[in-house]
Design a protein around this motif. Structure first.
Motif, PDB file in Angstrom:
ATOM      1  N   VAL A  91       0.858  -1.186   0.000  1.00  0.00           N
ATOM      2  CA  VAL A  91       0.000   0.000   0.000  1.00  0.00           C
ATOM      3  C   VAL A  91       0.895   1.237   0.000  1.00  0.00           C
ATOM      4  O   VAL A  91       1.707   1.429   0.912  1.00  0.00           O
ATOM      5  CB  VAL A  91      -0.936   0.016   1.220  1.00  0.00           C
ATOM      6  CG1 VAL A  91      -1.880   1.218   1.132  1.00  0.00           C
ATOM      7  CG2 VAL A  91      -1.733  -1.275   1.296  1.00  0.00           C
ATOM      8  N   HIS A  92       0.746   2.049  -1.014  1.00  0.00           N
ATOM      9  CA  HIS A  92       1.599   3.228  -1.192  1.00  0.00           C
ATOM     10  C   HIS A  92       0.748   4.476  -0.974  1.00  0.00           C
ATOM     11  O   HIS A  92      -0.160   4.778  -1.744  1.00  0.00           O
ATOM     12  CB  HIS A  92       2.205   3.222  -2.596  1.00  0.00           C
ATOM     13  CG  HIS A  92       3.285   4.234  -2.780  1.00  0.00           C
ATOM     14  ND1 HIS A  92       4.266   4.106  -3.744  1.00  0.00           N
ATOM     15  CD2 HIS A  92       3.571   5.401  -2.131  1.00  0.00           C
ATOM     16  CE1 HIS A  92       5.081   5.136  -3.678  1.00  0.00           C
ATOM     17  NE2 HIS A  92       4.671   5.942  -2.708  1.00  0.00           N
ATOM     18  N   SER A  93       1.062   5.188   0.087  1.00  0.00           N
ATOM     19  CA  SER A  93       0.279   6.354   0.500  1.00  0.00           C
ATOM     20  C   SER A  93       0.933   7.642   0.014  1.00  0.00           C
ATOM     21  O   SER A  93       2.156   7.790   0.045  1.00  0.00           O
ATOM     22  CB  SER A  93       0.187   6.346   2.033  1.00  0.00           C
ATOM     23  OG  SER A  93      -0.439   7.495   2.507  1.00  0.00           O
ATOM     24  N   HIS A  94       0.090   8.591  -0.413  1.00  0.00           N
ATOM     25  CA  HIS A  94       0.567   9.887  -0.903  1.00  0.00           C
ATOM     26  C   HIS A  94      -0.180  11.001  -0.172  1.00  0.00           C
ATOM     27  O   HIS A  94      -1.317  11.322  -0.502  1.00  0.00           O
ATOM     28  CB  HIS A  94       0.328  10.020  -2.406  1.00  0.00           C
ATOM     29  CG  HIS A  94       1.000   8.966  -3.232  1.00  0.00           C
ATOM     30  ND1 HIS A  94       2.205   9.164  -3.858  1.00  0.00           N
ATOM     31  CD2 HIS A  94       0.621   7.685  -3.522  1.00  0.00           C
ATOM     32  CE1 HIS A  94       2.542   8.058  -4.514  1.00  0.00           C
ATOM     33  NE2 HIS A  94       1.598   7.148  -4.316  1.00  0.00           N
ATOM     34  N   GLY A  95       0.445  11.580   0.851  1.00  0.00           N
ATOM     35  CA  GLY A  95      -0.192  12.686   1.564  1.00  0.00           C
ATOM     36  C   GLY A  95      -0.555  12.331   2.984  1.00  0.00           C
ATOM     37  O   GLY A  95      -0.720  11.164   3.345  1.00  0.00           O
ATOM     38  N   TYR A  96      -0.710  13.369   3.811  1.00  0.00           N
ATOM     39  CA  TYR A  96      -0.909  13.119   5.240  1.00  0.00           C
ATOM     40  C   TYR A  96      -2.241  12.444   5.553  1.00  0.00           C
ATOM     41  O   TYR A  96      -2.335  11.655   6.497  1.00  0.00           O
ATOM     42  CB  TYR A  96      -0.756  14.418   6.041  1.00  0.00           C
ATOM     43  CG  TYR A  96      -1.876  15.411   5.889  1.00  0.00           C
ATOM     44  CD1 TYR A  96      -3.028  15.321   6.677  1.00  0.00           C
ATOM     45  CD2 TYR A  96      -1.792  16.454   4.979  1.00  0.00           C
ATOM     46  CE1 TYR A  96      -4.058  16.230   6.539  1.00  0.00           C
ATOM     47  CE2 TYR A  96      -2.820  17.371   4.842  1.00  0.00           C
ATOM     48  CZ  TYR A  96      -3.947  17.262   5.631  1.00  0.00           C
ATOM     49  OH  TYR A  96      -4.970  18.156   5.496  1.00  0.00           O
ATOM     50  N   LYS A  97      -3.290  12.697   4.781  1.00  0.00           N
ATOM     51  CA  LYS A  97      -4.582  12.078   5.094  1.00  0.00           C
ATOM     52  C   LYS A  97      -4.544  10.556   4.942  1.00  0.00           C
ATOM     53  O   LYS A  97      -4.933   9.835   5.869  1.00  0.00           O
ATOM     54  CB  LYS A  97      -5.692  12.702   4.248  1.00  0.00           C
ATOM     55  CG  LYS A  97      -6.063  14.108   4.693  1.00  0.00           C
ATOM     56  CD  LYS A  97      -7.258  14.639   3.922  1.00  0.00           C
ATOM     57  CE  LYS A  97      -7.627  16.041   4.389  1.00  0.00           C
ATOM     58  NZ  LYS A  97      -8.784  16.598   3.635  1.00  0.00           N
ATOM     59  N   PRO A  98      -4.092  10.020   3.805  1.00  0.00           N
ATOM     60  CA  PRO A  98      -3.987   8.554   3.733  1.00  0.00           C
ATOM     61  C   PRO A  98      -2.960   7.998   4.708  1.00  0.00           C
ATOM     62  O   PRO A  98      -3.130   6.887   5.219  1.00  0.00           O
ATOM     63  CB  PRO A  98      -3.595   8.285   2.281  1.00  0.00           C
ATOM     64  CG  PRO A  98      -3.138   9.587   1.730  1.00  0.00           C
ATOM     65  CD  PRO A  98      -3.844  10.642   2.492  1.00  0.00           C
ATOM     66  N   ASP A  99      -1.885   8.752   4.998  1.00  0.00           N
ATOM     67  CA  ASP A  99      -0.928   8.295   6.014  1.00  0.00           C
ATOM     68  C   ASP A  99      -1.630   8.086   7.351  1.00  0.00           C
ATOM     69  O   ASP A  99      -1.433   7.069   8.032  1.00  0.00           O
ATOM     70  CB  ASP A  99       0.197   9.320   6.213  1.00  0.00           C
ATOM     71  CG  ASP A  99       1.093   9.492   5.004  1.00  0.00           C
ATOM     72  OD1 ASP A  99       1.031   8.642   4.092  1.00  0.00           O
ATOM     73  OD2 ASP A  99       1.860  10.469   4.982  1.00  0.00           O
TER      74      ASP A  99
END
Length: 384
Positions: A91-99
């Motif tokens: 799972v590759h997250s981009h940005g603080y919200k998905p983090d």
């Protein structure tokens, strides 16, 4: 049976801008090299366009956009179900919200977690608090990528271990540009074909410091002989339109909102200007390099390591109205020099900032993590 290699990109999107472009490029590259690539928009106005473009690239795409005060609950349920349907996926997250979502209890405990930090825009107390929380939570991810050394240094200072941290510059495929882009765009915008066009592309947000660009444009000796075009939308559009009127630029500035034909717009321009006080590595900068559009930019983030002042572009200090105004006059008064620097910038793009360069660096990380973990193991948080 061999476990399929699957990567799921997660993002929250306000429009199809730099990070979204990067996600599509990276997902397509991974797909072309044997991975099953998914793109999931968790929320945001840009979700339909992101899904449309991902689908057009042959990628699996979905949007979990909901509304209302309790929108987070159905979003989390859909995310949890999606991840359970793809056990062993990276799972590759981009940005603080998905983090943040990936760090909640019960989410992604059986998945390898990778995050890319494109930039933070901590212009309010709330965003500053979220940035601090994001940096802390990223300590538990299996790998973190920064798009600039500046962001990497911030992550190291926040406690992310250097062994699980890398800098990978953004990369893009050379944009497809219409052969008659210059004539077509200027005709559409009602601009005489001989009138020079200066363009800014990006969200109309405070970190972009478009107020400084407008002020510098008003002070420029040659600015009023040109048209300044803002491509993109955001919460400051009304404020910037009012400032343009106050500066006497109403007839020289146009706000065209969000556009899907950014490459044609950049190709039609005589000059791309970025006035941000904080950036990672803007995709539009790479597009301008690939299209050979001359560039003026503030020297922030990864930009000074991407473009050389005096050789590839004009670089000025952030928040320097006088410096930006002088650069505008110099670039506009000497088209031959502008094109010389644009040619040099194109050579830099070809050498260092292509999609293949970015994609191969990410795939080395993906393959290493995938090979190091059993698809059925419970990975849990990384030790700090």
């Amino acid at each position: 049976m061999t476990q399929p290699r699957t990567v799921i990109h997660l993002c929250s999107t306000g429009g199809f801008y730099g990070a979204e472009h990067t996600i599509i490029e990276l997902a397509a590259y991974a797909r072309d090299h044997g991975w099953s690539s998914h793109v999931v928009a968790l929320e945001g106005d840009g979700a339909p366009e992101l899904v449309r473009r991902a689908s057009a690239e042959g990628l699996t795409a979905a949007a979990f956009v909901s509304s209302g005060r309790l929108h987070l609950i159905p979003m989390l349920k859909r995310l949890s179900s999606y991840l359970k349907a793809h056990p062993g996926a990276l799972v590759h997250s981009h940005g603080y919200k998905p983090d943040l979502l990936l760090s909640l209890p019960g989410i992604s405990r059986t998945h390898i977690r990778v995050a890319t930090c494109h930039s933070w825009y901590s212009v309010t107390r709330k965003l500053r608090a979220l940035e601090l929380a994001d940096k802390r939570l990223l300590r538990s991810f299996h790998y973190v990528v920064a798009v600039s050394d500046e962001i990497r240094d911030e992550l190291l200072a926040s406690g992310v271990q250097g062994a699980r941290l890398a800098t990978i510059s953004n990369g893009i495929s050379a944009p497809n540009v219409a052969s008659n882009a210059r004539i077509k765009i200027k005709a559409e915008l009602g601009i005489h074909v001989d009138t020079r066009l200066v363009i800014q592309v990006g969200r109309l947000a405070s970190s972009k410091r478009n107020d400084i660009l407008l002020t510098a444009f008003a002070r420029s000796q040659l600015g009023r002989q040109c048209r300044l075009l803002f491509v993109g939308d955001g919460e400051l559009r009304g404020t910037l339109q009012q400032l343009a009127k106050e500066l006497g630029l109403a007839d020289h500035v146009a706000f065209c909102g969000y556009r899907s034909d950014v490459a044609d717009l950049v190709a039609a321009a005589d000059l791309l200007v970025l006035s941000s006080d904080k950036e990672g590595l803007p995709i539009v900068l790479l597009e301008a390099m690939a299209i050979r559009c001359p560039i003026i930019s503030t020297s922030v983030g990864a930009i000074p390591s991407t473009l050389r002042q005096g050789t590839d572009a004009w670089l000025v200090r952030a928040n320097d109205v006088s410096g930006l105004s002088a650069a505008l006059d110099e670039a506009l008064s000497d088209p031959q020099e502008a094109h010389r620097r644009a040619d040099n910038a194109y050579a830099r793009y070809m050498d260092c900032f292509s999609r293949d360069s970015m994609g191969s660096n990410y795939l080395r990380i993906y393959d290493s993590l995938f090979n190091a973990h059993s698809p059925n193991s419970v990975l849990g948080p990384v030790s700090r």
